[in-house]
Design a protein around this motif. Structure first.
Motif, PDB file in Angstrom:
ATOM      1  N   GLY A 222       0.793  -1.223   0.000  1.00  0.00           N
ATOM      2  CA  GLY A 222       0.000   0.000   0.000  1.00  0.00           C
ATOM      3  C   GLY A 222       0.828   1.276   0.000  1.00  0.00           C
ATOM      4  N   ALA A 223       2.141   1.152  -0.165  1.00  0.00           N
ATOM      5  CA  ALA A 223       3.007   2.347  -0.123  1.00  0.00           C
ATOM      6  C   ALA A 223       2.724   3.258  -1.319  1.00  0.00           C
ATOM      7  N   PRO A 224       3.011   4.567  -1.186  1.00  0.00           N
ATOM      8  CA  PRO A 224       2.752   5.505  -2.287  1.00  0.00           C
ATOM      9  C   PRO A 224       3.438   5.058  -3.589  1.00  0.00           C
ATOM     10  N   ASN A 225       4.690   4.615  -3.487  1.00  0.00           N
ATOM     11  CA  ASN A 225       5.367   4.038  -4.652  1.00  0.00           C
ATOM     12  C   ASN A 225       5.973   2.708  -4.203  1.00  0.00           C
ATOM     13  N   PRO A 226       5.218   1.625  -4.343  1.00  0.00           N
ATOM     14  CA  PRO A 226       5.683   0.341  -3.786  1.00  0.00           C
ATOM     15  C   PRO A 226       7.013  -0.117  -4.377  1.00  0.00           C
ATOM     16  N   TYR A 227       7.344   0.295  -5.605  1.00  0.00           N
ATOM     17  CA  TYR A 227       8.552  -0.235  -6.256  1.00  0.00           C
ATOM     18  C   TYR A 227       9.812   0.425  -5.726  1.00  0.00           C
ATOM     19  N   ILE A 228       9.733   1.723  -5.450  1.00  0.00           N
ATOM     20  CA  ILE A 228      10.890   2.376  -4.840  1.00  0.00           C
ATOM     21  C   ILE A 228      11.023   1.870  -3.392  1.00  0.00           C
ATOM     22  N   SER A 229       9.883   1.623  -2.756  1.00  0.00           N
ATOM     23  CA  SER A 229       9.924   1.049  -1.399  1.00  0.00           C
ATOM     24  C   SER A 229      10.531  -0.346  -1.421  1.00  0.00           C
ATOM     25  N   LEU A 230      10.228  -1.104  -2.468  1.00  0.00           N
ATOM     26  CA  LEU A 230      10.824  -2.444  -2.596  1.00  0.00           C
ATOM     27  C   LEU A 230      12.344  -2.321  -2.687  1.00  0.00           C
ATOM     28  N   LEU A 231      12.811  -1.429  -3.556  1.00  0.00           N
ATOM     29  CA  LEU A 231      14.259  -1.232  -3.690  1.00  0.00           C
ATOM     30  C   LEU A 231      14.878  -0.887  -2.330  1.00  0.00           C
ATOM     31  N   GLU A 232      14.248   0.037  -1.615  1.00  0.00           N
ATOM     32  CA  GLU A 232      14.828   0.460  -0.328  1.00  0.00           C
ATOM     33  C   GLU A 232      14.803  -0.672   0.702  1.00  0.00           C
ATOM     34  N   ALA A 233      13.750  -1.479   0.665  1.00  0.00           N
ATOM     35  CA  ALA A 233      13.666  -2.597   1.611  1.00  0.00           C
ATOM     36  C   ALA A 233      14.743  -3.640   1.307  1.00  0.00           C
ATOM     37  N   VAL A 234      15.008  -3.869   0.025  1.00  0.00           N
ATOM     38  CA  VAL A 234      16.056  -4.827  -0.342  1.00  0.00           C
ATOM     39  C   VAL A 234      17.426  -4.261   0.050  1.00  0.00           C
ATOM     40  N   ILE A 235      17.631  -2.967  -0.159  1.00  0.00           N
ATOM     41  CA  ILE A 235      18.871  -2.307   0.259  1.00  0.00           C
ATOM     42  C   ILE A 235      19.082  -2.533   1.762  1.00  0.00           C
ATOM     43  N   GLU A 236      18.035  -2.337   2.531  1.00  0.00           N
ATOM     44  CA  GLU A 236      18.121  -2.492   3.984  1.00  0.00           C
ATOM     45  C   GLU A 236      18.516  -3.924   4.362  1.00  0.00           C
ATOM     46  N   ARG A 237      17.855  -4.899   3.752  1.00  0.00           N
ATOM     47  CA  ARG A 237      18.161  -6.300   4.105  1.00  0.00           C
ATOM     48  C   ARG A 237      19.570  -6.694   3.670  1.00  0.00           C
ATOM     49  N   GLN A 238      20.003  -6.196   2.521  1.00  0.00           N
ATOM     50  CA  GLN A 238      21.353  -6.550   2.065  1.00  0.00           C
ATOM     51  C   GLN A 238      22.410  -5.851   2.916  1.00  0.00           C
ATOM     52  N   ALA A 239      22.139  -4.609   3.312  1.00  0.00           N
ATOM     53  CA  ALA A 239      23.090  -3.897   4.166  1.00  0.00           C
ATOM     54  C   ALA A 239      23.271  -4.663   5.476  1.00  0.00           C
ATOM     55  N   SER A 240      22.175  -5.136   6.025  1.00  0.00           N
ATOM     56  CA  SER A 240      22.219  -5.897   7.269  1.00  0.00           C
ATOM     57  C   SER A 240      22.923  -7.240   7.057  1.00  0.00           C
ATOM     58  N   LEU A 241      22.598  -7.893   5.950  1.00  0.00           N
ATOM     59  CA  LEU A 241      23.172  -9.220   5.682  1.00  0.00           C
ATOM     60  C   LEU A 241      24.688  -9.147   5.521  1.00  0.00           C
ATOM     61  N   VAL A 242      25.153  -8.229   4.680  1.00  0.00           N
ATOM     62  CA  VAL A 242      26.595  -8.169   4.422  1.00  0.00           C
ATOM     63  C   VAL A 242      27.344  -7.726   5.687  1.00  0.00           C
ATOM     64  N   ALA A 243      26.722  -6.882   6.497  1.00  0.00           N
ATOM     65  CA  ALA A 243      27.341  -6.538   7.791  1.00  0.00           C
ATOM     66  C   ALA A 243      27.510  -7.804   8.632  1.00  0.00           C
ATOM     67  N   LYS A 244      26.484  -8.633   8.656  1.00  0.00           N
ATOM     68  CA  LYS A 244      26.579  -9.882   9.436  1.00  0.00           C
ATOM     69  C   LYS A 244      27.674 -10.798   8.901  1.00  0.00           C
ATOM     70  N   TRP A 245      27.830 -10.832   7.588  1.00  0.00           N
ATOM     71  CA  TRP A 245      28.928 -11.643   7.016  1.00  0.00           C
ATOM     72  C   TRP A 245      30.264 -11.140   7.542  1.00  0.00           C
ATOM     73  N   LEU A 246      30.482  -9.836   7.447  1.00  0.00           N
ATOM     74  CA  LEU A 246      31.781  -9.284   7.838  1.00  0.00           C
ATOM     75  C   LEU A 246      32.060  -9.539   9.317  1.00  0.00           C
ATOM     76  N   LEU A 247      31.011  -9.502  10.109  1.00  0.00           N
ATOM     77  CA  LEU A 247      31.198  -9.648  11.546  1.00  0.00           C
ATOM     78  C   LEU A 247      31.619 -11.049  11.960  1.00  0.00           C
ATOM     79  N   VAL A 248      31.347 -12.053  11.123  1.00  0.00           N
ATOM     80  CA  VAL A 248      31.838 -13.407  11.431  1.00  0.00           C
ATOM     81  C   VAL A 248      32.998 -13.813  10.517  1.00  0.00           C
ATOM     82  N   GLY A 249      33.466 -12.912   9.670  1.00  0.00           N
ATOM     83  CA  GLY A 249      34.598 -13.230   8.797  1.00  0.00           C
ATOM     84  C   GLY A 249      34.234 -14.071   7.591  1.00  0.00           C
ATOM     85  N   PHE A 250      32.964 -14.007   7.180  1.00  0.00           N
ATOM     86  CA  PHE A 250      32.506 -14.816   6.049  1.00  0.00           C
ATOM     87  C   PHE A 250      32.830 -14.135   4.722  1.00  0.00           C
ATOM     88  N   ILE A 251      33.331 -14.923   3.786  1.00  0.00           N
ATOM     89  CA  ILE A 251      33.604 -14.421   2.432  1.00  0.00           C
ATOM     90  C   ILE A 251      32.789 -15.268   1.470  1.00  0.00           C
TER      91      ILE A 251
END
Ligand code: AMP
Ligand code: MG
Length: 486
Positions: A222-251
């Motif tokens: 129901g967001a005003p522009n669901p597609y830009i919101s989708l992009l931002e939500a994926v950015i958020e999840r990937q930012a969190s995911l890659v941070a978690k990788w770095l924190l355990v030394g995962f490559i």
């Protein structure tokens, strides 16, 4: 295509739905697995089966093994190979499931939906020159490392079963063939959107985006522009995911856009490995000659991949292309800050810090620089940190850290407690992974693999099952090389 036995075996507990196969036809090709000669189960994930509402006690029956080998299709499944594209080491290619088949989506007891994918089930329309098969060793490697990622608290696809096919596959040599059953929130990739964008059909691109929103981000519908919101939500999840990788030394080792999932799960365990001694330039993959996917490059590469996603989604943002580009740029520009936020928040916890101070990034960087200079083991240095003992860290740094801890209201014991929950005792050590795979593949001895899984089951709690699993390789993995899982 070989006619398939549909397995009517309700005792197993499968509940299939096939929403992906309702997308426009260009997104997949209906494909059945190719039957194999002599299926034999070598490892099965009972605790995962239980979570999924499958019946663990019948999973080793002939009927179930036939399903995990691709010799039978469970009732209700509509097998497909998914179409996708991808940038591999920066170069665009049309790809697709060349050695994987999606049986469908299984619905769990709590309504959760999981993709059930066979990896190594024979050729598909996207196999190009490949055989569509997988060797035992890389499938066991994916099983072990994906399960370790899960216990480390990192979003990931999981592994339900590995069966031997009774057939050999030819790589550089003849190897035992196997099929892995992979469980994922979905297999929608950045590359799936790149593929959709290539179709030059805005309606099918929109259908994929709407499907992804419904499946992974329903709150955005129901967001005003669901597609830009989708992009931002994926950015958020990937930012969190890659941070978690770095924190355990995962490559990850092969962060191509086809190996980045919109769900935010880690996907495609090929040449991945964990770093021993801290070095941001660490690369293990034999095919990553320029270090494109080196440890410290991973946030930058995630950002690069997300730009490819934004490009693919562009026509959905706005009918005015210039405006769409401006919107995409603004969203994409947020990635570095979001990554930094996730990284420093969790780094603070690793250092026992409950609150934030402006100097924290410098404090962490200084610790890491010290590790680099002394070639210290990343995991063990962090686990050994103690406000009242030096434990191998630089004395000046230790004093700064002590002073920093003293500026927060929590006690040292509370800080230690926080650190214990955020610094694992064990990670999949390269020498232990190889030892377990070698025993299984050369001698049919699965005990080392089971011991590894047991040691990694509760990675934040120390105990006797960790003995032998805490230490880095004797040679600190210098020269350790991993290979793509083909
Ligand atoms: P990956 O390196 O696993 O991300 O795979 C990259 C691409 O190559 C995907 O499209 C795979 O489906 C395809 N591929 C990898 N191995 C094989 C194989 N043995 N047979 C057919 N296709 C393969
Ligand atoms: Mg892949």
């Amino acid at each position: 295509m070989i006619p398939k036995t549909v397995m009517d075996f309700p005792e197993a507990g499968w509940r299939f739905d096939n929403t992906y196969a309702r997308l426009p036809q260009q997104f997949y090709t209906r494909t059945n697995p190719t039957a194999v000669r002599l299926p034999a189960m070598v490892i099965f994930n009972y605790s995962l089966a239980e979570v999924m509402g499958l019946r663990p006690d019948v999973m080793e029956s002939e009927e179930c093994i036939a399903v995990f080998a691709g010799n039978a299709i469970p009732q209700g499944a509509e097998p497909i190979a998914q179409a996708y594209a991808g940038h591999q080491f920066g170069h665009f290619n049309m790809l697709g499931d060349g050695r994987a088949i999606l049986l469908g989506e299984h619905l769990g007891p709590d309504g959760s939906r999981w993709d059930i994918q066979l990896k190594g089930p024979g050729r598909t329309a996207y196999s190009r020159r490949g055989d569509g098969r997988a060797a035992l060793r890389p499938m066991l490697r994916e099983y072990l490392i994906s399960e370790a990622m899960h216990t480390l608290g990192i979003p990931t696809t999981r592994s339900l079963a590995v069966v031997l096919t009774g057939e050999t596959v030819f790589r550089e040599e003849e190897l035992p063939g196997a099929v892995l059953t992979r469980i994922a929130a979905s297999h929608i990739r950045v590359g799936t959107f790149e593929y959709a964008a290539m179709q030059q059909n805005p309606e099918s691109l929109r259908a994929l985006a709407d499907y992804t929103i419904q499946r992974h981000y329903p709150e955005l519908a129901g967001a005003p522009n669901p597609y830009i919101s989708l992009l931002e939500a994926v950015i958020e999840r990937q930012a969190s995911l890659v941070a978690k990788w770095l924190l355990v030394g995962f490559i990850h080792g092969v962060m191509n856009t086809d190996n980045m999932a919109l769900s935010g799960e880690t996907i495609d365990y090929g040449p991945c490995a964990f770093m021993d001694s801290y070095d941001p330039a660490t690369v293990f993959s034999s095919i990553d000659r320029n270090g494109r996917y080196a440890y410290a490059n991973q946030p930058g590469i995630a950002h690069w991949n997300l730009v490819r996603l934004a490009e693919a989604l562009l026509p959905l943002f706005d009918s005015d292309e210039n405006k769409a580009v401006e919107m995409a740029k603004e969203s994409i520009g947020k990635f570095p800050d979001r990554f930094q936020y996730h990284w420093i928040s969790r780094m603070r916890a690793k250092l026992g810090l409950f609150n934030g101070e402006a100097g924290d990034v410098a404090l962490v960087e200084s610790l890491l620089q010290g590790m680099l200079r002394s070639r210290s083991d990343y995991t063990n240095t962090l686990r050994a940190l103690d406000p009242e003992k030096l434990c191998g860290v630089d004395a000046a740094w230790h004093a700064d850290w002590r002073a920093r801890l003293a500026r927060q209201p929590q006690t040292l014991e509370e800080a230690r407690c926080l650190m214990r929950c955020n610094n694992p005792v064990v990670i999949p050590r390269n020498h232990k992974v190889e030892e377990a795979l070698e025993a299984a593949c050369s001698n049919g001895d699965y005990q080392p693999l089971h011991r590894s899984l047991a040691a990694l089951a509760n990675p934040f709690e120390d105990g006797p099952e960790k003995n032998g699993y805490r230490e880095a390789s004797p040679d600190c993995s210098v020269g350790y090389q991993t290979f793509c899982g083909t």
